[in-house]
Design a protein around this motif. Sequence first.
Motif, PDB file in Angstrom:
ATOM      1  N   GLU A  86      42.480  29.198  36.066  1.00  0.00           N
ATOM      2  CA  GLU A  86      41.578  30.324  36.331  1.00  0.00           C
ATOM      3  C   GLU A  86      40.777  30.066  37.600  1.00  0.00           C
ATOM      4  OE1 GLU A  86      39.319  32.625  33.894  1.00  0.00           O
ATOM      5  OE2 GLU A  86      40.289  31.972  32.040  1.00  0.00           O
ATOM      6  N   GLU A 145      43.212  35.320  28.088  1.00  0.00           N
ATOM      7  CA  GLU A 145      42.562  36.571  28.524  1.00  0.00           C
ATOM      8  C   GLU A 145      41.031  36.452  28.483  1.00  0.00           C
ATOM      9  OE1 GLU A 145      44.446  36.273  25.855  1.00  0.00           O
ATOM     10  OE2 GLU A 145      43.514  37.212  24.111  1.00  0.00           O
ATOM     11  N   ARG A 146      40.523  35.398  27.854  1.00  0.00           N
ATOM     12  CA  ARG A 146      39.066  35.205  27.803  1.00  0.00           C
ATOM     13  C   ARG A 146      38.646  34.412  29.037  1.00  0.00           C
ATOM     14  NH1 ARG A 146      40.251  34.127  21.963  1.00  0.00           N
ATOM     15  NH2 ARG A 146      39.942  36.179  21.055  1.00  0.00           N
ATOM     16  N   THR A 147      37.650  34.903  29.740  1.00  0.00           N
ATOM     17  CA  THR A 147      37.228  34.208  30.967  1.00  0.00           C
ATOM     18  C   THR A 147      35.722  33.956  30.944  1.00  0.00           C
ATOM     19  OG1 THR A 147      36.827  36.251  32.171  1.00  0.00           O
ATOM     20  CG2 THR A 147      39.042  35.307  32.348  1.00  0.00           C
TER      21      THR A 147
END
Length: 200
Positions: free
Chosen positions: A119, A58-60
């Motif tokens: 991603e 969830e970290r981008t």
Amino acid sequence: MTRAAVFACSHRRGGNTDHAAELLAEGVRRAGGAADVYYVRNFEVMPCLACGYCDAPERTGRERCVLGPTDQAWDLFAPCLTARTILFASPIYFYHLPSRLKTWIDRGQQFWRARLDNEPWIADLPPRTAHAVLLAGQPTGEKLFDGARLTLKYFVHNFGMDLAAPLTLRGVDTRNDLRTKADFEARILALGRTAWETAD
Ligand SMILES: Cc1cc2nc3c(=O)[nH]c(=O)nc-3n(C[C@H](O)[C@H](O)[C@H](O)COP(=O)(O)O)c2cc1C
């Protein structure tokens, strides 16, 4: 993607590597391109903490790394995302890359993880080619450049780049050695030119 990024990776100011980096940039300019030279020693970069923070999908973007913008690692990463080509000039230290460069490279784990998670901001970067000139004092040593080459190869892969076969130069040791070797200087200049001309 309108510029080339050149990373000068020596701890010694004004030595062979700085001269090589400036020749690479000059080669790019002579081919009609534009280049920025980044002296890696001038950037404050913390070592990877191996904390696993970047494993969370969830970290981008810049949020991937717990160190985030607390240091200047991203000032060096940003051109890797946007440059038309990147070029390294590095000395060999103990059969490998200098520690400051390696410290920054280890922070690339966040991109390796983002690519694994597919991603788009990293997985969809266009394919590009990176280049390197590696300078060593020793005249011999069959595997002198192997470690540096492999590390750079897998580092640039994070950014969708292949590493072209590095230009490896031996017998370049005291601060001004490269300036006394016109054939080496010409090959470095030509590499900068080719890197720009062959970039997509
Ligand atoms: C800490 C350190 C380790 C080095 N290790 C090697 C080595 O393993 N093999 C080699 O051929 N040269 C080695 N060298 C020599 C450098 O690669 C060489 O002097 C190079 O030209 C330095 O580039 P610079 O002028 O940009 O600092 C080492 C130099 C230093 C300072």
